[in-house]
Scaffold this motif. Structure first.
Motif, PDB file in Angstrom:
ATOM      1  N   ALA A  20      33.690  33.831  40.593  1.00 56.73           N
ATOM      2  CA  ALA A  20      34.103  32.537  41.148  1.00 56.73           C
ATOM      3  C   ALA A  20      34.971  32.739  42.385  1.00 56.73           C
ATOM      4  O   ALA A  20      34.823  32.037  43.394  1.00 56.73           O
ATOM      5  CB  ALA A  20      34.860  31.736  40.090  1.00 56.73           C
ATOM      6  N   TYR A  21      35.871  33.713  42.315  1.00 55.50           N
ATOM      7  CA  TYR A  21      36.749  33.990  43.455  1.00 55.50           C
ATOM      8  C   TYR A  21      35.937  34.459  44.661  1.00 55.50           C
ATOM      9  O   TYR A  21      36.166  34.005  45.793  1.00 55.50           O
ATOM     10  CB  TYR A  21      37.786  35.049  43.080  1.00 55.50           C
ATOM     11  CG  TYR A  21      38.633  35.478  44.255  1.00 55.50           C
ATOM     12  CD1 TYR A  21      39.757  34.753  44.629  1.00 55.50           C
ATOM     13  CD2 TYR A  21      38.296  36.601  45.012  1.00 55.50           C
ATOM     14  CE1 TYR A  21      40.523  35.128  45.719  1.00 55.50           C
ATOM     15  CE2 TYR A  21      39.054  36.985  46.100  1.00 55.50           C
ATOM     16  CZ  TYR A  21      40.162  36.244  46.452  1.00 55.50           C
ATOM     17  OH  TYR A  21      40.906  36.616  47.548  1.00 55.50           O
ATOM     18  N   GLU A  22      34.994  35.363  44.436  1.00 49.32           N
ATOM     19  CA  GLU A  22      34.195  35.891  45.545  1.00 49.32           C
ATOM     20  C   GLU A  22      33.411  34.781  46.231  1.00 49.32           C
ATOM     21  O   GLU A  22      33.270  34.765  47.457  1.00 49.32           O
ATOM     22  CB  GLU A  22      33.255  36.980  45.038  1.00 49.32           C
ATOM     23  CG  GLU A  22      33.977  38.276  44.680  1.00 49.32           C
ATOM     24  CD  GLU A  22      33.054  39.312  44.068  1.00 49.32           C
ATOM     25  OE1 GLU A  22      31.868  38.975  43.820  1.00 49.32           O
ATOM     26  OE2 GLU A  22      33.513  40.443  43.828  1.00 49.32           O
ATOM     27  N   PHE A  23      32.904  33.834  45.437  1.00 57.76           N
ATOM     28  CA  PHE A  23      32.171  32.718  46.038  1.00 57.76           C
ATOM     29  C   PHE A  23      33.112  31.866  46.898  1.00 57.76           C
ATOM     30  O   PHE A  23      32.792  31.530  48.041  1.00 57.76           O
ATOM     31  CB  PHE A  23      31.534  31.852  44.952  1.00 57.76           C
ATOM     32  CG  PHE A  23      30.782  30.675  45.506  1.00 57.76           C
ATOM     33  CD1 PHE A  23      29.466  30.805  45.915  1.00 57.76           C
ATOM     34  CD2 PHE A  23      31.404  29.439  45.658  1.00 57.76           C
ATOM     35  CE1 PHE A  23      28.780  29.726  46.462  1.00 57.76           C
ATOM     36  CE2 PHE A  23      30.732  28.356  46.205  1.00 57.76           C
ATOM     37  CZ  PHE A  23      29.411  28.499  46.604  1.00 57.76           C
ATOM     38  N   LEU A  24      34.274  31.512  46.355  1.00 58.00           N
ATOM     39  CA  LEU A  24      35.228  30.693  47.108  1.00 58.00           C
ATOM     40  C   LEU A  24      35.718  31.419  48.350  1.00 58.00           C
ATOM     41  O   LEU A  24      35.925  30.805  49.403  1.00 58.00           O
ATOM     42  CB  LEU A  24      36.412  30.321  46.221  1.00 58.00           C
ATOM     43  CG  LEU A  24      36.117  29.369  45.066  1.00 58.00           C
ATOM     44  CD1 LEU A  24      37.342  29.229  44.174  1.00 58.00           C
ATOM     45  CD2 LEU A  24      35.673  28.006  45.579  1.00 58.00           C
ATOM     46  N   HIS A  35      41.636  36.762  43.065  1.00 61.61           N
ATOM     47  CA  HIS A  35      41.333  36.261  41.725  1.00 61.61           C
ATOM     48  C   HIS A  35      42.354  35.242  41.219  1.00 61.61           C
ATOM     49  O   HIS A  35      42.369  34.923  40.031  1.00 61.61           O
ATOM     50  CB  HIS A  35      41.208  37.418  40.725  1.00 61.61           C
ATOM     51  CG  HIS A  35      40.317  38.513  41.223  1.00 61.61           C
ATOM     52  ND1 HIS A  35      40.562  39.838  40.988  1.00 61.61           N
ATOM     53  CD2 HIS A  35      39.192  38.468  41.985  1.00 61.61           C
ATOM     54  CE1 HIS A  35      39.618  40.574  41.569  1.00 61.61           C
ATOM     55  NE2 HIS A  35      38.776  39.762  42.179  1.00 61.61           N
ATOM     56  N   ARG A  36      43.189  34.709  42.144  1.00 67.63           N
ATOM     57  CA  ARG A  36      44.209  33.742  41.736  1.00 67.63           C
ATOM     58  C   ARG A  36      44.233  32.503  42.622  1.00 67.63           C
ATOM     59  O   ARG A  36      44.208  31.388  42.133  1.00 67.63           O
ATOM     60  CB  ARG A  36      45.582  34.416  41.735  1.00 67.63           C
ATOM     61  CG  ARG A  36      46.709  33.546  41.249  1.00 67.63           C
ATOM     62  CD  ARG A  36      47.981  34.354  41.060  1.00 67.63           C
ATOM     63  NE  ARG A  36      48.509  34.897  42.296  1.00 67.63           N
ATOM     64  CZ  ARG A  36      49.362  34.252  43.083  1.00 67.63           C
ATOM     65  NH1 ARG A  36      49.770  33.034  42.769  1.00 67.63           N
ATOM     66  NH2 ARG A  36      49.827  34.818  44.180  1.00 67.63           N
ATOM     67  N   THR A  38      42.392  29.832  37.248  1.00 67.98           N
ATOM     68  CA  THR A  38      43.265  30.057  36.098  1.00 67.98           C
ATOM     69  C   THR A  38      42.421  30.468  34.898  1.00 67.98           C
ATOM     70  O   THR A  38      41.599  29.680  34.410  1.00 67.98           O
ATOM     71  CB  THR A  38      44.058  28.781  35.758  1.00 67.98           C
ATOM     72  OG1 THR A  38      44.755  28.325  36.923  1.00 67.98           O
ATOM     73  CG2 THR A  38      45.050  29.056  34.646  1.00 67.98           C
ATOM     74  N   GLU A  39      42.626  31.693  34.423  1.00 69.90           N
ATOM     75  CA  GLU A  39      41.863  32.194  33.273  1.00 69.90           C
ATOM     76  C   GLU A  39      42.493  31.731  31.963  1.00 69.90           C
ATOM     77  O   GLU A  39      43.715  31.671  31.833  1.00 69.90           O
ATOM     78  CB  GLU A  39      41.825  33.723  33.296  1.00 69.90           C
ATOM     79  CG  GLU A  39      40.957  34.316  34.390  1.00 69.90           C
ATOM     80  CD  GLU A  39      40.810  35.821  34.244  1.00 69.90           C
ATOM     81  OE1 GLU A  39      39.834  36.266  33.604  1.00 69.90           O
ATOM     82  OE2 GLU A  39      41.684  36.539  34.762  1.00 69.90           O
ATOM     83  N   HIS A  40      41.651  31.413  30.981  1.00 70.35           N
ATOM     84  CA  HIS A  40      42.099  31.077  29.632  1.00 70.35           C
ATOM     85  C   HIS A  40      40.963  31.388  28.667  1.00 70.35           C
ATOM     86  O   HIS A  40      39.896  31.870  29.076  1.00 70.35           O
ATOM     87  CB  HIS A  40      42.536  29.615  29.539  1.00 70.35           C
ATOM     88  CG  HIS A  40      41.606  28.651  30.209  1.00 70.35           C
ATOM     89  ND1 HIS A  40      40.412  28.250  29.650  1.00 70.35           N
ATOM     90  CD2 HIS A  40      41.680  28.028  31.420  1.00 70.35           C
ATOM     91  CE1 HIS A  40      39.806  27.409  30.464  1.00 70.35           C
ATOM     92  NE2 HIS A  40      40.545  27.259  31.553  1.00 70.35           N
ATOM     93  N   GLN A  41      41.159  31.116  27.385  1.00 69.51           N
ATOM     94  CA  GLN A  41      40.188  31.555  26.381  1.00 69.51           C
ATOM     95  C   GLN A  41      38.830  30.876  26.510  1.00 69.51           C
ATOM     96  O   GLN A  41      37.812  31.407  26.050  1.00 69.51           O
ATOM     97  CB  GLN A  41      40.742  31.310  24.976  1.00 69.51           C
ATOM     98  CG  GLN A  41      41.008  29.847  24.649  1.00 69.51           C
ATOM     99  CD  GLN A  41      41.575  29.676  23.245  1.00 69.51           C
ATOM    100  OE1 GLN A  41      41.940  30.658  22.595  1.00 69.51           O
ATOM    101  NE2 GLN A  41      41.644  28.439  22.776  1.00 69.51           N
ATOM    102  N   ASP A  42      38.781  29.705  27.139  1.00 69.73           N
ATOM    103  CA  ASP A  42      37.508  29.000  27.286  1.00 69.73           C
ATOM    104  C   ASP A  42      36.760  29.365  28.562  1.00 69.73           C
ATOM    105  O   ASP A  42      35.635  28.917  28.776  1.00 69.73           O
ATOM    106  CB  ASP A  42      37.740  27.486  27.268  1.00 69.73           C
ATOM    107  CG  ASP A  42      38.289  27.006  25.937  1.00 69.73           C
ATOM    108  OD1 ASP A  42      37.862  27.568  24.905  1.00 69.73           O
ATOM    109  OD2 ASP A  42      39.137  26.104  25.923  1.00 69.73           O
TER     110      ASP A  42
END
Length: 288
Positions: free
Chosen positions: A173-177, A192-193, A216-220
Motif C-alpha cells: 500500500a505504501y509503495e503504491f501511494l 510504511h507510515r 496504520t497496521e492492526h490485526q484486521d
C-alpha cells in the motif's frame, strides 16, 4: 565565539492582536500559508514551551529540517525561538515575534532575529543576513495575509479526512501511494507510515494545498487514510475550475467534492493493489 548579528522587520496588520498572535502560535498550520514550510511536528510541549521539528524548502529546491524550541508568552504577546540544530554557515540562530496593539483592529507585528556564522567570515555573514531578512519579510507577509482574512477563514479553509481498510501488506500500500504522490510538487516520506505532500504550483483558484497519506497496521489489516487541507482564494467564487460556483460556500463545497473523489479513487486503487499483492503472495503458498 562567533559575533552575534541582529536584524528584524515589522508590519502593521489589519487584525486584532489576539488574531495575529494566534496565527503565529498555531505552528501546525504554517505549511498552509508560509510558502517555504512543508511540514511541522510538535515533539514536546511543557507549559509555555514546545520543541518543534520543521521541514522547509530551501532555495526552491531541497527540503531540509531543523529543530526549534519555542516559548509562548501569552501575557506579553511574545514568542521566542531558538534553532537547536543550526547548519553551516550558521553557528547559531534565535529570535522573537512580538505584537503591539495599534488599536482594536490593527496590530504591529515584529519579527526579530539574531545569528552567528561559522568562522565569522564577513561575506558569509552578509549573505546570511540577507537570507534572514528575506525570510522575515516572507513570514510577516504570510501572517498578515492570514490574519487579515480571519473573518472568512471558515469559508476559505477546507480540511477533511477519510480512510479505507486494506487487507493486504502495508509495504505494498505504501509503495503504491509513494508512486502516486510522486506527482506532487514536494513530499516527505516516512516509510510504511506516512507521506506528506505540499503543492507548490497550486491551481489559480487556491492559495495552498497540503495533506498526507497515513498507514496504520492492526490485526484486521491496514487502515490507509488521507487528509487534505486547502486554502481557497477569496476571489475563487465564479472560477470555472470550481464549477462557476456563485459563492465561496458553493466553491468550497465543489472543491470538497473534487478532492474527495480524487482522494477516494487513490485509496481504492491502493487497496486493490495491496490486496492483489497479498493474493499473489498467498497463491503459491495455497497451491503447495
Amino acid at each position: 565565539m562567533p559575533e552575534r548579528r541582529t536584524g528584524g522587520h515589522s508590519i502593521t496588520v489589519e487584525a486584532p492582536m489576539r488574531v495575529a498572535f494566534g496565527v503565529v502560535v498555531d505552528i501546525s498550520m504554517w505549511q498552509l500559508f508560509m510558502p517555504p514550510v512543508v511540514h511541522t511536528e510538535i515533539l514536546e510541549r511543557h507549559g509555555a514551551g514546545e520543541l518543534v521539528r520543521l521541514w522547509a524548502l530551501t532555495n526552491g529546491e531541497a527540503v531540509r529540517t531543523w529543530l526549534y524550541r519555542r516559548h509562548l508568552d501569552t501575557s506579553e504577546r511574545r514568542i521566542t525561538f531558538v534553532n537547536e540544530s543550526p547548519e553551516p554557515p550558521l553557528a547559531s540562530l534565535r529570535g522573537a515575534w512580538s505584537f503591539r496593539m495599534v488599536d482594536e483592529r490593527k496590530t504591529q507585528v515584529e519579527r526579530h532575529h539574531e545569528f552567528g556564522v561559522v568562522d565569522d567570515d564577513p561575506l558569509t555573514a552578509r549573505r546570511a543576513a540577507e537570507g534572514a531578512d528575506a525570510d522575515a519579510r516572507v513570514e510577516l507577509d504570510a501572517v498578515s495575509m492570514v490574519a487579515e482574512r480571519h473573518r472568512e477563514l471558515d469559508k476559505i479553509l477546507l480540511s477533511f479526512e477519510e480512510g479505507l481498510l486494506v487487507r493486504g501488506p502495508v509495504r505494498a500500500a505504501y509503495e503504491f501511494l509513494d508512486e502516486v504522490s510522486a506527482t506532487k510538487n514536494v513530499r516527505l516520506c516516512f516509510p510504511h507510515r506516512k507521506i506528506v505532500y505540499k503543492d507548490v504550483a497550486v491551481p489559480e483558484h487556491l492559495d495552498a494545498l497540503t495533506g498526507h497519506w497515513t498507514l496504520t497496521e492492526h490485526q484486521d489489516g491496514v487502515t490507509v487514510g488521507a487528509r487534505h487541507t486547502a486554502m481557497i482564494k477569496p476571489s475563487a467564487a465564479g472560477a470555472p475550475a470550481l464549477g462557476g460556483a456563485a459563492t465561496l460556500d458553493d466553491a468550497r463545497a465543489h472543491l470538497r467534492e473534487q478532492l474527495g473523489e480524487a482522494s477516494m479513487d487513490v485509496l481504492r486503487r491502493a487497496r486493490d493493489f495491496a490486496e492483489g499483492t497479498r493474493s499473489r503472495l498467498m497463491g503459491p503458498i495455497a497451491s503447495r
